[in-house]
Design a protein around this motif. Structure first.
Motif, short mmCIF file in Angstrom:
data_model
loop_
_atom_site.label_atom_id
_atom_site.label_comp_id
_atom_site.label_asym_id
_atom_site.label_seq_id
_atom_site.Cartn_x
_atom_site.Cartn_y
_atom_site.Cartn_z
N PHE A 126 -18.63 -6.11 12.99
CA PHE A 126 -17.90 -6.92 12.02
C PHE A 126 -18.37 -6.64 10.59
CE2 PHE A 126 -17.53 -10.73 9.42
CZ PHE A 126 -16.19 -11.03 9.54
N ILE A 127 -19.69 -6.64 10.40
CA ILE A 127 -20.23 -6.47 9.05
C ILE A 127 -19.94 -5.07 8.51
CG2 ILE A 127 -22.38 -6.34 7.73
CD1 ILE A 127 -23.39 -8.70 9.39
N ALA A 128 -20.08 -4.05 9.37
CA ALA A 128 -19.80 -2.69 8.92
C ALA A 128 -18.34 -2.54 8.53
CB ALA A 128 -20.17 -1.69 10.02
N ASN A 129 -17.45 -3.14 9.32
CA ASN A 129 -16.03 -3.06 9.00
C ASN A 129 -15.70 -3.82 7.72
OD1 ASN A 129 -13.39 -2.09 9.91
ND2 ASN A 129 -12.89 -4.26 10.06
N ALA A 130 -16.33 -4.99 7.54
CA ALA A 130 -16.11 -5.75 6.31
C ALA A 130 -16.58 -4.96 5.10
CB ALA A 130 -16.85 -7.09 6.38
N ASN A 131 -17.73 -4.32 5.21
CA ASN A 131 -18.23 -3.50 4.10
C ASN A 131 -17.27 -2.35 3.79
OD1 ASN A 131 -20.55 -5.02 3.70
ND2 ASN A 131 -21.79 -3.79 5.08
N ASN A 132 -16.72 -1.73 4.84
CA ASN A 132 -15.77 -0.65 4.62
C ASN A 132 -14.51 -1.14 3.91
OD1 ASN A 132 -17.29 1.41 5.76
ND2 ASN A 132 -16.48 1.08 7.81
N ILE A 133 -14.03 -2.32 4.30
CA ILE A 133 -12.83 -2.88 3.67
C ILE A 133 -13.05 -3.08 2.17
CG2 ILE A 133 -11.40 -4.96 3.49
CD1 ILE A 133 -11.66 -5.21 6.56
N PHE A 134 -14.22 -3.65 1.82
CA PHE A 134 -14.47 -3.97 0.42
C PHE A 134 -14.88 -2.75 -0.40
CE2 PHE A 134 -15.21 -8.19 2.46
CZ PHE A 134 -14.07 -8.77 1.96
N GLU A 135 -15.39 -1.73 0.27
CA GLU A 135 -15.76 -0.50 -0.45
C GLU A 135 -14.59 0.46 -0.59
OE1 GLU A 135 -19.07 1.13 1.68
OE2 GLU A 135 -20.38 -0.58 1.21
N GLY B 9 -11.13 -0.34 0.73
CA GLY B 9 -9.82 -0.95 0.83
C GLY B 9 -9.34 -0.95 2.28
N PRO B 10 -8.41 -1.86 2.63
CA PRO B 10 -7.98 -2.00 4.02
C PRO B 10 -7.37 -0.74 4.62
CG PRO B 10 -7.26 -3.88 2.72
CD PRO B 10 -7.81 -2.88 1.76
N VAL B 11 -6.63 0.04 3.82
CA VAL B 11 -5.96 1.23 4.37
C VAL B 11 -6.99 2.27 4.80
CG1 VAL B 11 -4.42 3.16 3.84
CG2 VAL B 11 -3.84 0.85 3.07
N LYS B 12 -7.90 2.63 3.93
CA LYS B 12 -8.89 3.67 4.26
C LYS B 12 -9.91 3.19 5.29
CE LYS B 12 -8.57 6.24 -0.09
NZ LYS B 12 -9.29 6.73 -1.29
N ALA B 13 -10.11 1.88 5.37
CA ALA B 13 -11.08 1.36 6.35
C ALA B 13 -10.51 1.30 7.76
CB ALA B 13 -11.53 -0.04 5.93
N LEU B 14 -9.19 1.42 7.89
CA LEU B 14 -8.55 1.26 9.19
C LEU B 14 -8.98 2.32 10.18
CD1 LEU B 14 -6.42 -0.24 10.91
CD2 LEU B 14 -4.72 1.38 10.04
N SER B 15 -9.32 1.89 11.40
CA SER B 15 -9.61 2.78 12.51
C SER B 15 -9.10 2.10 13.78
CB SER B 15 -11.12 3.07 12.61
OG SER B 15 -11.83 1.86 12.83
N LEU C 122 -0.23 -0.07 7.81
CA LEU C 122 -1.40 0.52 7.16
C LEU C 122 -1.65 1.94 7.65
CD1 LEU C 122 -4.00 -2.43 7.18
CD2 LEU C 122 -2.25 -1.90 5.49
N ALA C 123 -1.47 2.15 8.96
CA ALA C 123 -1.69 3.48 9.53
C ALA C 123 -0.74 4.50 8.94
CB ALA C 123 -1.52 3.41 11.05
N LYS C 124 0.51 4.13 8.74
CA LYS C 124 1.49 5.04 8.14
C LYS C 124 1.11 5.39 6.71
CE LYS C 124 5.51 3.58 10.88
NZ LYS C 124 6.82 2.87 10.84
N GLU C 125 0.55 4.40 6.02
CA GLU C 125 0.11 4.66 4.63
C GLU C 125 -1.11 5.56 4.61
OE1 GLU C 125 -1.19 2.10 0.65
OE2 GLU C 125 -0.29 1.06 2.39
N LYS C 126 -2.01 5.37 5.58
CA LYS C 126 -3.22 6.19 5.64
C LYS C 126 -2.91 7.62 6.08
CE LYS C 126 -7.84 6.42 7.70
NZ LYS C 126 -8.81 5.80 8.64
N ASN C 127 -2.00 7.75 7.02
CA ASN C 127 -1.69 9.07 7.61
C ASN C 127 -0.18 9.34 7.50
OD1 ASN C 127 -4.45 9.34 8.75
ND2 ASN C 127 -3.78 7.67 10.07
#
Length: 287
Positions: free
Chosen positions: A210-219, A221-227, A263-268
């Motif tokens: 959870f914390i790693a994903n939250a850090n990725n979102i804030f560093e 953004g939601p699109v690039k953090a998506l996996s 989000l996935a379509k925006e990322k890829n």
């Protein structure tokens, strides 16, 4: 700007302490339970008032820090004559200034909403985390919003004046990012327990994720953090997941997946997501 508080709960304790330590003059507190206002005054080095009228007379701005459901009733109980020329402020996340104080402008009272984007967990320590927090302002009198924005910025917090008529949508964003996460966390905890974890072990296990994903979102953004399976277009994994859910949870899961496809379509942009889009839509139609 002499600032007083009617209501002496966690928000009033925290703001009064922070303001007092950062150059905003606090007159003190009135609360219907006298002990609470005496405690708040002692904690902040300010004054205790025996009546709201005395606090209002001593203050330029009055924070009405009572539960949301009591804001309008408390305001209605105050003498409007005594409030003339004063700023009337509440800290509700969902109420607009004029919703809480509907007749204020016509009575020469300035209505303002100031909502700190921060969870006040403890009345004696929450003030320590306010530096750098966003305080979001809303109301019909731009000059007063500008005044409070500058005053708050001088106290080392950030400010944002919200667009008119959008207070409830602003609060929706806050709820989605805070309260609703608790619901998803409870579901995740339940499924971990079903695999053999104790309740405490389940939270310990998912905490780093959870914390790693939250850090990725804030560093990033939601699109690039998506996996995860939606981002991969992995329909088979979604199908497996749905077997462990009741109808209510599967509906929530699929609606979230629907948003994740966007989000996935925006990322890829070059990846084909038609299969997973069709799968999610078909399953949603079943619920």
């Amino acid at each position: 700007m002499k600032t007083g508080f009617i209501g002496a709960g966690k928000v009033a304790f925290s703001l009064g302490k922070y303001f007092s330590e950062h150059g905003i003059q606090v007159t003190g507190y009135y609360n219907r339970h006298e002990e609470s206002s005496r405690d708040a005054a002692a904690f902040t080095g300010t004054s205790f008032f025996e009546s709201p009228e005395k606090l209002i007379a001593a203050s330029d701005a009055i924070f009405l820090t009572v539960p949301d459901s009591e804001i309008k009733n408390t305001y209605d109980s105050l003498s409007k004559e005594s409030l003339k020329g004063k700023m009337m402020i509440h800290c509700s996340g969902s109420l607009g200034a004029e919703d809480a104080f509907p007749d204020a402008v016509e009575k020469n009272i300035v209505p303002i909403s100031i909502h700190p984007l921060y969870p006040f967990a403890d009345k004696y320590s929450s003030y320590e985390g306010l530096q750098g927090v966003f305080f979001c302002l809303e109301g019909p009198v731009q000059e007063s919003l500008d005044t409070w924005s500058k005053l708050l910025q001088s106290a080392d917090v950030r400010t944002k004046i919200l667009m008119p008529g959008r207070k409830a949508e602003y609060h929706l964003a806050c709820v989605e990012m805070s309260n609703m996460i608790c619901g998803l966390a409870a579901l995740a905890q339940k499924h971990m327990e079903n695999t053999g974890f104790t309740s405490n072990e389940a939270l310990d296990a998912i905490k780093p994720l959870f914390i790693a994903n939250a850090n990725n979102i804030f560093e990033k953004g939601p699109v690039k953090a998506l996996s995860g399976p939606v981002e991969r277009g992995d329909t088979a994994t979604l199908e497996k997941h749905l077997k462990y859910m009741d109808e209510d949870e599967s509906g929530l899961y699929l609606k979230c997946a629907e948003e994740l496809v966007k989000l996935a379509k925006e990322k890829n942009p070059g990846r084909d997501y038609q299969d997973i889009t069709d799968y999610v839509n078909n399953e949603l139609n079943k619920t």
